[in-house]
Design a protein around this motif. Structure first.
Motif, short mmCIF file in Angstrom:
data_model
loop_
_atom_site.label_atom_id
_atom_site.label_comp_id
_atom_site.label_asym_id
_atom_site.label_seq_id
_atom_site.Cartn_x
_atom_site.Cartn_y
_atom_site.Cartn_z
N CYS A 30 -3.15 39.37 41.07
CA CYS A 30 -3.71 38.85 39.82
C CYS A 30 -2.40 39.44 39.01
O CYS A 30 -1.85 40.22 38.98
CB CYS A 30 -4.91 39.99 39.43
SG CYS A 30 -6.20 39.63 40.59
N GLN B 103 -19.59 36.75 42.53
CA GLN B 103 -18.37 36.14 42.89
C GLN B 103 -18.08 35.13 41.85
O GLN B 103 -18.33 34.34 41.70
CB GLN B 103 -18.70 35.34 44.22
CG GLN B 103 -18.92 36.49 45.31
CD GLN B 103 -17.92 37.50 45.59
OE1 GLN B 103 -16.78 37.33 45.60
NE2 GLN B 103 -18.53 38.76 45.96
N ASN B 104 -17.12 35.64 41.08
CA ASN B 104 -16.64 34.73 40.04
C ASN B 104 -15.10 34.12 40.67
O ASN B 104 -14.78 34.18 41.51
CB ASN B 104 -16.17 35.43 38.68
CG ASN B 104 -17.32 35.94 37.94
OD1 ASN B 104 -18.33 35.28 37.98
ND2 ASN B 104 -17.23 36.88 37.09
N LYS B 105 -15.06 33.04 39.84
CA LYS B 105 -13.68 32.04 40.33
C LYS B 105 -12.80 31.99 39.19
O LYS B 105 -12.56 31.09 38.46
CB LYS B 105 -14.37 30.76 40.68
CG LYS B 105 -15.00 30.64 42.00
CD LYS B 105 -15.61 29.39 42.48
CE LYS B 105 -15.93 29.25 43.73
NZ LYS B 105 -17.28 29.65 44.02
N GLU C 207 -9.36 31.77 37.46
CA GLU C 207 -8.29 31.07 37.73
C GLU C 207 -7.09 31.98 37.11
O GLU C 207 -6.05 32.02 37.85
CB GLU C 207 -8.03 29.69 37.24
CG GLU C 207 -9.07 28.71 37.77
CD GLU C 207 -8.63 28.31 39.19
OE1 GLU C 207 -7.56 28.38 39.52
OE2 GLU C 207 -9.57 27.90 40.00
N ASN D 232 -16.33 40.20 41.44
CA ASN D 232 -15.19 40.03 41.94
C ASN D 232 -14.32 39.19 40.83
O ASN D 232 -14.54 37.96 40.78
CB ASN D 232 -15.24 39.34 43.34
CG ASN D 232 -14.01 38.96 43.98
OD1 ASN D 232 -12.85 39.21 43.39
ND2 ASN D 232 -13.89 38.52 45.10
N GLU E 165 -8.21 37.04 40.60
CA GLU E 165 -7.74 35.58 40.44
C GLU E 165 -8.06 34.93 42.05
O GLU E 165 -7.71 35.42 42.97
CB GLU E 165 -6.31 35.43 40.04
CG GLU E 165 -6.25 35.76 38.72
CD GLU E 165 -4.63 36.00 38.16
OE1 GLU E 165 -3.83 35.62 38.96
OE2 GLU E 165 -4.68 36.49 37.00
N VAL E 166 -8.37 33.56 41.83
CA VAL E 166 -8.80 32.92 43.23
C VAL E 166 -7.68 33.00 44.13
O VAL E 166 -7.55 32.85 45.47
CB VAL E 166 -9.42 31.54 42.97
CG1 VAL E 166 -10.94 31.72 42.46
CG2 VAL E 166 -8.63 30.78 42.17
N ASN E 167 -6.31 32.90 43.53
CA ASN E 167 -5.07 32.75 44.34
C ASN E 167 -4.64 34.07 44.67
O ASN E 167 -3.64 34.19 45.45
CB ASN E 167 -4.04 32.09 43.46
CG ASN E 167 -4.49 30.44 43.36
OD1 ASN E 167 -4.95 29.98 44.30
ND2 ASN E 167 -4.05 29.85 42.38
N TYR F 185 -8.63 38.17 46.37
CA TYR F 185 -9.68 37.66 46.36
C TYR F 185 -10.90 37.52 47.44
O TYR F 185 -11.82 38.13 47.38
CB TYR F 185 -9.45 36.29 45.71
CG TYR F 185 -10.78 35.48 45.41
CD1 TYR F 185 -11.68 35.75 44.31
CD2 TYR F 185 -11.29 34.38 46.12
CE1 TYR F 185 -12.87 35.15 43.69
CE2 TYR F 185 -12.57 33.66 46.00
CZ TYR F 185 -12.98 33.95 44.70
OH TYR F 185 -14.39 33.51 44.48
N ASN F 186 -10.47 36.90 48.44
CA ASN F 186 -11.10 36.72 49.80
C ASN F 186 -11.36 37.91 50.45
O ASN F 186 -12.45 38.13 51.31
CB ASN F 186 -10.50 35.70 50.72
CG ASN F 186 -10.69 34.30 50.12
OD1 ASN F 186 -11.83 33.92 49.66
ND2 ASN F 186 -9.56 33.49 50.23
N LYS G 204 -14.42 39.37 48.72
CA LYS G 204 -15.37 38.66 48.68
C LYS G 204 -16.52 38.99 49.60
O LYS G 204 -16.08 39.22 50.63
CB LYS G 204 -14.98 37.14 48.70
CG LYS G 204 -15.99 36.19 48.30
CD LYS G 204 -15.35 34.74 48.62
CE LYS G 204 -16.14 33.50 48.20
NZ LYS G 204 -15.52 32.39 48.37
#
Length: 188
Positions: free
Chosen positions: A4, A126-128, A130, A173, A176-178, A182-183, A186
């Motif tokens: 992040c 779980q937010n997404k 960017e 969560n 940032e998705v990248n 994140y995973n 999750k």
């Protein structure tokens, strides 16, 4: 390794991000530690608090809410003189009364964890996100949590403070998705 954006460039921030931030916390003692730290962070930067974290740990008896709830005037006065922490009279008083109210919630709900996690039905949102700058500062859930805590006598628990607490303790969560975390944090 992509992280992040908010933590990049400071090893203390990166370590906190990589190992703690956003990991679901169900342990009352750790939840209380973050509650204290978030209380003192209000109006300041999180990195300032992280740099003083071990000083806070020492000053506040390893964040032991049972001990903190029993602090007397002498202990309060000694905290005001402790240069290793944020010496804010109202925040120190709030920490003591928040510890007392924390125990009351434990007694009512069986644990503070059960109480606080009930605001998200027991599992992380779980937010997404960017870009971390797009993450909200507060939500309807943090508004409701803040309102309920204030009703129960807690101080320095505004909606923004509580949303930061939710992020830190993995109730939401907002990696940032990248980001590589994140995973990892999750929920299924």
């Amino acid at each position: 390794m992509q992280r992040c954006g908010w933590c990049v460039g400071d090893t203390l921030y990166e370590d906190y991000h990589d190992n703690e931030w956003g990991v679901p916390v169900y342990d009352d003692a750790t939840i209380f530690e973050f509650l204290i730290l978030e209380t003192f962070q209000a109006g300041l930067s999180w990195i300032t608090i992280l740099r003083k974290r071990e000083n806070f740990r020492k000053a506040f008896d390893n964040f032991d809410y049972k001990k903190i709830a029993k602090y007397n005037t002498s202990k309060y006065d000694s905290l005001l003189l402790d240069e290793g922490i944020i010496r804010n009279k109202l925040k120190i008083k709030a920490t003591i009364s928040n510890a007392q109210n924390f125990i009351k919630i434990q007694e009512e709900h069986g644990s503070f964890s059960k109480y606080i996690w009930s605001f998200v039905d027991g599992k992380p949102i779980q937010n997404k996100v960017e870009n971390y700058k797009e993450a909200p500062a507060n939500t309807a859930i943090s508004d409701a949590l803040s309102k309920d805590l204030k009703k129960r006598g807690f101080k320095f628990v505004g909606s923004t403070v509580m949303y930061a607490h939710m992020q830190a303790t993995g109730m939401v969560n907002d990696h940032e998705v990248n980001c590589f975390r994140y995973n990892q944090v999750k929920s299924p």
